[in-house]
Design a protein around this motif. Structure first.
Motif, PDB file in Angstrom:
ATOM      1  N   PHE A 168       0.831  -1.201   0.000  1.00 25.36           N
ATOM      2  CA  PHE A 168       0.000   0.000   0.000  1.00 25.36           C
ATOM      3  C   PHE A 168       0.867   1.254   0.000  1.00 25.36           C
ATOM      4  CE2 PHE A 168      -2.476   3.456   1.639  1.00 25.36           C
ATOM      5  CZ  PHE A 168      -3.742   3.261   1.121  1.00 25.36           C
ATOM      6  N   VAL A 169       1.828   1.304   0.901  1.00 22.37           N
ATOM      7  CA  VAL A 169       2.686   2.486   0.990  1.00 22.37           C
ATOM      8  C   VAL A 169       3.486   2.668  -0.300  1.00 22.37           C
ATOM      9  CG1 VAL A 169       4.636   3.520   2.209  1.00 22.37           C
ATOM     10  CG2 VAL A 169       2.824   2.380   3.501  1.00 22.37           C
ATOM     11  N   THR A 170       3.998   1.565  -0.835  1.00 21.02           N
ATOM     12  CA  THR A 170       4.816   1.653  -2.047  1.00 21.02           C
ATOM     13  C   THR A 170       3.996   2.100  -3.252  1.00 21.02           C
ATOM     14  OG1 THR A 170       6.287  -0.090  -1.241  1.00 21.02           O
ATOM     15  CG2 THR A 170       6.340   0.386  -3.598  1.00 21.02           C
ATOM     16  N   MET A 171       2.865   1.418  -3.477  1.00 19.63           N
ATOM     17  CA  MET A 171       2.093   1.661  -4.692  1.00 19.63           C
ATOM     18  C   MET A 171       1.200   2.892  -4.592  1.00 19.63           C
ATOM     19  SD  MET A 171       3.263  -0.627  -6.627  1.00 19.63           S
ATOM     20  CE  MET A 171       2.189  -0.216  -7.999  1.00 19.63           C
ATOM     21  N   ARG A 172       0.479   3.031  -3.491  1.00 21.39           N
ATOM     22  CA  ARG A 172      -0.501   4.109  -3.402  1.00 21.39           C
ATOM     23  C   ARG A 172       0.127   5.449  -3.042  1.00 21.39           C
ATOM     24  NH1 ARG A 172      -5.763   1.648  -2.768  1.00 21.39           N
ATOM     25  NH2 ARG A 172      -6.648   3.731  -2.470  1.00 21.39           N
ATOM     26  N   ILE A 173       1.199   5.425  -2.265  1.00 24.28           N
ATOM     27  CA  ILE A 173       1.793   6.685  -1.815  1.00 24.28           C
ATOM     28  C   ILE A 173       2.976   7.094  -2.694  1.00 24.28           C
ATOM     29  CG2 ILE A 173       2.839   7.898   0.113  1.00 24.28           C
ATOM     30  CD1 ILE A 173      -0.153   7.155   0.462  1.00 24.28           C
ATOM     31  N   PHE A 174       3.976   6.221  -2.818  1.00 22.69           N
ATOM     32  CA  PHE A 174       5.177   6.600  -3.567  1.00 22.69           C
ATOM     33  C   PHE A 174       4.957   6.543  -5.084  1.00 22.69           C
ATOM     34  CE2 PHE A 174       7.019   5.228   0.539  1.00 22.69           C
ATOM     35  CZ  PHE A 174       7.635   6.424   0.875  1.00 22.69           C
ATOM     36  N   VAL A 175       4.541   5.387  -5.586  1.00 24.98           N
ATOM     37  CA  VAL A 175       4.292   5.282  -7.029  1.00 24.98           C
ATOM     38  C   VAL A 175       3.109   6.161  -7.429  1.00 24.98           C
ATOM     39  CG1 VAL A 175       3.732   3.716  -8.924  1.00 24.98           C
ATOM     40  CG2 VAL A 175       5.255   2.959  -7.090  1.00 24.98           C
ATOM     41  N   GLY A 176       2.070   6.163  -6.591  1.00 28.99           N
ATOM     42  CA  GLY A 176       0.912   7.013  -6.877  1.00 28.99           C
ATOM     43  C   GLY A 176       1.269   8.490  -6.884  1.00 28.99           C
ATOM     44  N   GLY A 177       2.142   8.898  -5.971  1.00 30.94           N
ATOM     45  CA  GLY A 177       2.587  10.288  -5.947  1.00 30.94           C
ATOM     46  C   GLY A 177       3.368  10.657  -7.193  1.00 30.94           C
ATOM     47  N   THR A 178       4.201   9.734  -7.658  1.00 35.22           N
ATOM     48  CA  THR A 178       4.951   9.972  -8.897  1.00 35.22           C
ATOM     49  C   THR A 178       4.013  10.079 -10.092  1.00 35.22           C
ATOM     50  OG1 THR A 178       6.810   8.706  -7.986  1.00 35.22           O
ATOM     51  CG2 THR A 178       6.805   9.107 -10.361  1.00 35.22           C
ATOM     52  N   MET A 179       3.017   9.191 -10.126  1.00 29.76           N
ATOM     53  CA  MET A 179       2.031   9.227 -11.206  1.00 29.76           C
ATOM     54  C   MET A 179       1.263  10.545 -11.200  1.00 29.76           C
ATOM     55  SD  MET A 179       0.619   7.377 -13.682  1.00 29.76           S
ATOM     56  CE  MET A 179       0.090   8.696 -14.745  1.00 29.76           C
ATOM     57  N   LEU A 180       0.892  11.002 -10.019  1.00 28.10           N
ATOM     58  CA  LEU A 180       0.156  12.261  -9.914  1.00 28.10           C
ATOM     59  C   LEU A 180       1.017  13.434 -10.380  1.00 28.10           C
ATOM     60  CD1 LEU A 180      -2.351  13.836  -9.019  1.00 28.10           C
ATOM     61  CD2 LEU A 180      -1.358  13.947  -6.718  1.00 28.10           C
ATOM     62  N   TYR A 181       2.286  13.418 -10.023  1.00 28.34           N
ATOM     63  CA  TYR A 181       3.189  14.489 -10.457  1.00 28.34           C
ATOM     64  C   TYR A 181       3.284  14.531 -11.988  1.00 28.34           C
ATOM     65  CZ  TYR A 181       7.528  16.980 -11.426  1.00 28.34           C
ATOM     66  OH  TYR A 181       8.458  17.853 -11.940  1.00 28.34           O
ATOM     67  N   CYS A 182       3.449  13.365 -12.596  1.00 27.33           N
ATOM     68  CA  CYS A 182       3.518  13.307 -14.064  1.00 27.33           C
ATOM     69  C   CYS A 182       2.216  13.795 -14.692  1.00 27.33           C
ATOM     70  CB  CYS A 182       3.816  11.878 -14.513  1.00 27.33           C
ATOM     71  SG  CYS A 182       5.440  11.258 -14.010  1.00 27.33           S
ATOM     72  N   GLU A 183       1.116  13.480 -14.044  1.00 28.68           N
ATOM     73  CA  GLU A 183      -0.195  13.910 -14.536  1.00 28.68           C
ATOM     74  C   GLU A 183      -0.335  15.434 -14.474  1.00 28.68           C
ATOM     75  OE1 GLU A 183      -4.331  12.943 -15.672  1.00 28.68           O
ATOM     76  OE2 GLU A 183      -2.506  11.750 -15.599  1.00 28.68           O
ATOM     77  N   LEU A 184       0.106  16.008 -13.371  1.00 26.32           N
ATOM     78  CA  LEU A 184      -0.081  17.445 -13.166  1.00 26.32           C
ATOM     79  C   LEU A 184       0.835  18.288 -14.048  1.00 26.32           C
ATOM     80  CD1 LEU A 184      -0.489  17.579  -9.271  1.00 26.32           C
ATOM     81  CD2 LEU A 184      -2.284  17.703 -11.004  1.00 26.32           C
ATOM     82  N   VAL A 185       2.052  17.827 -14.284  1.00 29.27           N
ATOM     83  CA  VAL A 185       2.999  18.633 -15.070  1.00 29.27           C
ATOM     84  C   VAL A 185       2.797  18.456 -16.572  1.00 29.27           C
ATOM     85  CG1 VAL A 185       4.721  18.579 -13.235  1.00 29.27           C
ATOM     86  CG2 VAL A 185       4.800  16.847 -15.042  1.00 29.27           C
ATOM     87  N   SER A 186       2.092  17.406 -16.970  1.00 28.59           N
ATOM     88  CA  SER A 186       1.870  17.188 -18.400  1.00 28.59           C
ATOM     89  C   SER A 186       0.766  18.109 -18.908  1.00 28.59           C
ATOM     90  CB  SER A 186       1.478  15.730 -18.655  1.00 28.59           C
ATOM     91  OG  SER A 186       1.130  15.546 -20.018  1.00 28.59           O
ATOM     92  N   PRO A 187       0.930  18.680 -20.097  1.00 33.26           N
ATOM     93  CA  PRO A 187      -0.111  19.569 -20.641  1.00 33.26           C
ATOM     94  C   PRO A 187      -1.276  18.810 -21.282  1.00 33.26           C
ATOM     95  CG  PRO A 187       1.737  19.445 -22.164  1.00 33.26           C
ATOM     96  CD  PRO A 187       2.140  18.649 -20.955  1.00 33.26           C
ATOM     97  N   ARG A 188      -1.137  17.501 -21.474  1.00 30.38           N
ATOM     98  CA  ARG A 188      -2.155  16.756 -22.215  1.00 30.38           C
ATOM     99  C   ARG A 188      -3.425  16.458 -21.423  1.00 30.38           C
ATOM    100  NH1 ARG A 188       2.493  14.132 -24.449  1.00 30.38           N
ATOM    101  NH2 ARG A 188       2.379  12.589 -22.784  1.00 30.38           N
ATOM    102  N   PRO A 189      -3.341  15.938 -20.203  1.00 29.57           N
ATOM    103  CA  PRO A 189      -4.582  15.562 -19.494  1.00 29.57           C
ATOM    104  C   PRO A 189      -5.492  16.761 -19.242  1.00 29.57           C
ATOM    105  CG  PRO A 189      -2.663  14.565 -18.448  1.00 29.57           C
ATOM    106  CD  PRO A 189      -2.148  15.564 -19.432  1.00 29.57           C
ATOM    107  N   ARG A 190      -6.795  16.511 -19.302  1.00 28.13           N
ATOM    108  CA  ARG A 190      -7.776  17.561 -19.036  1.00 28.13           C
ATOM    109  C   ARG A 190      -7.744  17.961 -17.559  1.00 28.13           C
ATOM    110  NH1 ARG A 190     -11.896  17.687 -23.030  1.00 28.13           N
ATOM    111  NH2 ARG A 190     -11.038  16.752 -24.941  1.00 28.13           N
ATOM    112  N   PHE A 191      -8.267  19.156 -17.309  1.00 27.57           N
ATOM    113  CA  PHE A 191      -8.270  19.698 -15.946  1.00 27.57           C
ATOM    114  C   PHE A 191      -9.045  18.796 -14.991  1.00 27.57           C
ATOM    115  CE2 PHE A 191     -10.513  22.324 -12.772  1.00 27.57           C
ATOM    116  CZ  PHE A 191      -9.423  22.792 -12.058  1.00 27.57           C
ATOM    117  N   PHE A 192     -10.199  18.292 -15.429  1.00 28.81           N
ATOM    118  CA  PHE A 192     -11.023  17.461 -14.553  1.00 28.81           C
ATOM    119  C   PHE A 192     -10.339  16.129 -14.242  1.00 28.81           C
ATOM    120  CE2 PHE A 192     -14.311  20.180 -16.566  1.00 28.81           C
ATOM    121  CZ  PHE A 192     -14.788  20.769 -15.409  1.00 28.81           C
ATOM    122  N   ILE A 193      -9.574  15.626 -15.197  1.00 26.57           N
ATOM    123  CA  ILE A 193      -8.821  14.398 -14.954  1.00 26.57           C
ATOM    124  C   ILE A 193      -7.764  14.638 -13.879  1.00 26.57           C
ATOM    125  CG2 ILE A 193      -7.202  12.749 -15.959  1.00 26.57           C
ATOM    126  CD1 ILE A 193     -10.014  12.246 -16.857  1.00 26.57           C
TER     127      ILE A 193
END
Length: 242
Positions: A168-193
């Motif tokens: 849980f800590v590895t996937m939801r917090i660390f990997v999930g945090g990395t995924m969220l960072y990539c999502e936020l800095v990328s210009p492609r995903p929509r705002f609601f996503i």
């Protein structure tokens, strides 16, 4: 396009409901929750296997290409899980087995999948989130089954708990945090996503608080049991000397 998605969701929901009904008939001696958790276990295994294939083989890589168009495999996987989440949400509400946090998780999962299917993009992120959230599910269900069969207070139960917390800590917090960072800095995903990603990650931290409390209680119990075994061994040693 959405008509096909709606029909697919209905078929998926019918599949999970039918599977649950069959299990209730076959396992008539077991509780409704037992059979529902079997369905949950099957969905977790299926979701992890399919989304792992999507992320590691079929592509694209979710950390590098968020916001891309949905592929047929991504759509099928999300539709399959959509039907499951609707089924499980209805079951939990009817039997009142879950608290507001889990119901919020199911609600956000359903809305997130619907939004992804409606937009026709960001399916790879949806599958990545599904993988990260479901990879601990088999362990969670195993823990429950061990409790029901009286095998939880064993080394196997301890191993399941430790692996669950680690995953849980590895996937939801660390990997999930990395995924969220990539999502936020990328210009492609929509705002609601992006908003949905933030909400799901915040919910992971809410779950983490409960898990940390559980881990502390479990750790204290382990220390107490070890101390009792040590004292018992010392007492037996003194008895033998006499």
């Amino acid at each position: 396009r959405m008509t096909a998605v709606v029909l697919g969701a209905i078929v998926s929901l019918s599949f999970w409901v039918s599977l649950y009904c069959i299990l209730c008939c076959v396992n008539g001696s077991r509780s409704y929750e037992w059979n529902c958790r079997l369905v949950t276990l099957l969905h977790g295994i299926l979701a992890v296997c399919i989304t792992a294939y999507i992320g590691y083989v079929d592509g694209p890589w979710p950390f590098s290409y968020p916001g891309t168009r949905n592929t047929p495999l991504q759509i099928g996987t999300l539709v399959l899980s959509l039907g499951y989440f609707v089924f499980d949400m209805a079951w939990c509400v009817y039997f009142r087995t879950e608290g507001p946090v889990m119901l919020a998780h199911h609600t956000m999962s359903i809305l997130g999948i619907l939004l992804t299917l409606w937009l026709g993009e960001s399916g790879i992120e949806g599958c990545a989130v599904l993988f990260g959230s479901e990879i601990t599910n088999p362990l969670l269900q195993t823990r429950w089954f061990l409790k029901q069969t009286g095998q939880y207070a064993t080394r196997l139960g301890e191993a399941v708990d430790a692996l669950f917390v680690l995953l849980f800590v590895t996937m939801r917090i660390f990997v999930g945090g990395t995924m969220l960072y990539c999502e936020l800095v990328s210009p492609r995903p929509r705002f609601f996503i992006k908003c949905g990603g933030v909400a799901m990650y915040a919910l992971s931290w809410v779950f983490l608080v409960d898990i940390v409390r559980f881990a502390l209680r479990r750790s204290a119990k382990w220390r107490k049991e070890r101390q009792e075994r040590r004292e018992m061994a010392d007492a037996n040693g003194h008895d033998r000397k006499r």
